[in-house]
Design a protein around this motif. Structure first.
Motif, PDB file in Angstrom:
ATOM      1  N   SER A 128       8.701  23.194  13.649  1.00  0.00           N
ATOM      2  CA  SER A 128       7.732  23.106  14.550  1.00  0.00           C
ATOM      3  C   SER A 128       8.650  22.367  15.874  1.00  0.00           C
ATOM      4  CB  SER A 128       6.897  21.890  14.173  1.00  0.00           C
ATOM      5  OG  SER A 128       7.565  20.683  13.718  1.00  0.00           O
ATOM      6  N   LEU A 129       7.945  21.872  16.768  1.00  0.00           N
ATOM      7  CA  LEU A 129       8.690  21.227  18.125  1.00  0.00           C
ATOM      8  C   LEU A 129       9.269  19.974  17.312  1.00  0.00           C
ATOM      9  CD1 LEU A 129       9.601  20.895  21.042  1.00  0.00           C
ATOM     10  CD2 LEU A 129       7.229  20.047  21.305  1.00  0.00           C
ATOM     11  N   ALA A 130       8.384  19.105  16.903  1.00  0.00           N
ATOM     12  CA  ALA A 130       8.642  17.860  16.080  1.00  0.00           C
ATOM     13  C   ALA A 130      10.079  18.077  15.154  1.00  0.00           C
ATOM     14  CB  ALA A 130       7.554  17.282  15.412  1.00  0.00           C
ATOM     15  N   GLN A 131       9.903  18.846  14.401  1.00  0.00           N
ATOM     16  CA  GLN A 131      11.102  19.275  13.427  1.00  0.00           C
ATOM     17  C   GLN A 131      12.382  19.738  14.259  1.00  0.00           C
ATOM     18  OE1 GLN A 131       8.932  22.327  11.117  1.00  0.00           O
ATOM     19  NE2 GLN A 131       9.126  20.883   9.388  1.00  0.00           N
ATOM     20  N   THR A 132      12.343  20.447  15.462  1.00  0.00           N
ATOM     21  CA  THR A 132      13.180  20.656  16.245  1.00  0.00           C
ATOM     22  C   THR A 132      13.863  19.448  16.900  1.00  0.00           C
ATOM     23  OG1 THR A 132      12.417  22.731  16.604  1.00  0.00           O
ATOM     24  CG2 THR A 132      14.169  22.140  18.062  1.00  0.00           C
ATOM     25  N   VAL A 133      13.113  18.496  17.328  1.00  0.00           N
ATOM     26  CA  VAL A 133      13.624  17.399  18.117  1.00  0.00           C
ATOM     27  C   VAL A 133      14.286  16.490  16.911  1.00  0.00           C
ATOM     28  CG1 VAL A 133      12.697  15.120  18.940  1.00  0.00           C
ATOM     29  CG2 VAL A 133      11.499  17.541  19.832  1.00  0.00           C
ATOM     30  N   GLU A 134      13.641  16.334  15.864  1.00  0.00           N
ATOM     31  CA  GLU A 134      14.356  15.631  14.849  1.00  0.00           C
ATOM     32  C   GLU A 134      15.423  15.987  14.379  1.00  0.00           C
ATOM     33  OE1 GLU A 134      13.411  13.671  10.186  1.00  0.00           O
ATOM     34  OE2 GLU A 134      12.008  15.356  11.276  1.00  0.00           O
ATOM     35  N   GLY A 135      15.759  17.455  14.261  1.00  0.00           N
ATOM     36  CA  GLY A 135      16.965  18.029  14.026  1.00  0.00           C
ATOM     37  C   GLY A 135      17.998  17.689  14.973  1.00  0.00           C
ATOM     38  N   LEU A 136      17.555  17.845  16.161  1.00  0.00           N
ATOM     39  CA  LEU A 136      18.605  17.693  17.204  1.00  0.00           C
ATOM     40  C   LEU A 136      19.106  16.267  17.472  1.00  0.00           C
ATOM     41  CD1 LEU A 136      20.226  18.953  19.572  1.00  0.00           C
ATOM     42  CD2 LEU A 136      18.160  18.753  21.048  1.00  0.00           C
ATOM     43  N   ARG A 137      18.256  15.548  17.280  1.00  0.00           N
ATOM     44  CA  ARG A 137      18.260  13.977  17.384  1.00  0.00           C
ATOM     45  C   ARG A 137      19.508  13.805  16.017  1.00  0.00           C
ATOM     46  NH1 ARG A 137      16.394  12.066  21.270  1.00  0.00           N
ATOM     47  NH2 ARG A 137      13.959  12.258  21.892  1.00  0.00           N
ATOM     48  N   GLN A 138      19.202  14.408  14.859  1.00  0.00           N
ATOM     49  CA  GLN A 138      20.568  13.958  13.818  1.00  0.00           C
ATOM     50  C   GLN A 138      21.601  14.742  13.839  1.00  0.00           C
ATOM     51  OE1 GLN A 138      18.198  15.593  10.367  1.00  0.00           O
ATOM     52  NE2 GLN A 138      16.888  13.902  10.173  1.00  0.00           N
ATOM     53  N   ALA A 139      21.665  15.950  14.487  1.00  0.00           N
ATOM     54  CA  ALA A 139      22.963  16.673  15.042  1.00  0.00           C
ATOM     55  C   ALA A 139      23.568  15.807  16.046  1.00  0.00           C
ATOM     56  CB  ALA A 139      22.444  18.112  14.952  1.00  0.00           C
TER      57      ALA A 139
END
Length: 249
Positions: A128-139
């Protein structure tokens, strides 16, 4: 601001209370030039786009938006303004930085802001967009995230997903709204009315007057691409106008 400007758009007071990120502060109220060329065109070369980006900064652009890892890597080395980076894969559906893998790669080029598809459509990697945002913030916690939206519902969902910037980039291209001749100012009004983060107006801004109108309707900054950096299209506008003028003469 004109009477059309929503009083509840992202204001200076909101920016101050939100502790606006220094990168976004540099973009406030300014012109962001989009330096991109289409596949198969003579200007589709990282060195050329790098030079185009530098020329735009010399002309007063406060930021650059560009696509492609090679283009971004060069541009980030040679301009002293914030760079909004993206990676286009394909040309239909979700193709603007479509997956988390694309987003992480764009961030690695040095782009301060990563732009990605901010619609509610299914993404190629199933996130999802939210998961993508969270993943990018972690990386890559240092980068900001811009959501390229096509409708008010997209903007609401993107804001809820935690992005840093909303964009009207995909207005008229997802089937939710008609494709207006110029920027979709109705959508700008709608998004400005709910935005708690900066709203960047992008899409079919072809004249200085249209750019100014976008600001009057609540934009935080305005992106102009084709009318500044795409000579093939600009030439076609002039070439197409001449035959009719000759007949009238």
């Amino acid at each position: 601001m004109t009477d059309q400007s929503p009083s509840h758009s992202f204001t200076d007071e909101q920016a101050a209370s939100a502790g606006l990120h220094p990168v976004l502060e540099r973009l406030r109220g300014g012109l962001i030039a989009s330096a991109q060329a289409y596949p198969g065109e003579p200007m589709r070369d990282p060195r050329t786009m790098d030079e185009v980006a530098q020329a735009c900064v010399a002309g007063g652009a406060v930021g650059i938006r560009a696509q492609g890892l090679a283009d971004l890597a060069l541009i980030c080395q040679h301009v002293d303004v914030p760079v909004i980076g993206l990676w286009k894969e394909g040309h239909e559906g979700v193709f603007i930085t479509p997956t988390l893998t694309h987003a992480v790669a764009v961030a690695a080029t040095g782009s301060q802001i990563v732009a990605l598809d901010g619609t509610r459509r299914p993404r190629p990697d199933g996130l999802s967009l939210a998961q993508t945002v969270e993943g990018l913030r972690q990386a890559r916690p240092e980068v900001l995230i811009m959501a390229d939206c096509g409708s008010l519902d997209d903007a609401k969902a993107a804001q809820d997903a935690g992005v840093d910037v909303l964009g009207t980039t995909l207005a008229g291209y997802t089937g939710e709204r008609p494709k207006t001749e110029g920027p979709d100012l109705e959508l700008v009004d709608q998004v400005a009315g709910i935005a708690e983060i900066p709203l960047v107006v992008e899409g079919r801004v072809h004249t200085p007057a249209q750019a100014a109108a976008a600001m009057e309707h609540g934009a935080f900054a305005v992106v102009v691409g084709t009318a500044i950096t795409h000579p093939t299209t600009i030439t076609s506008w002039f070439a197409g106008a001449l035959p009719g003028a000759l007949r009238k003469g």
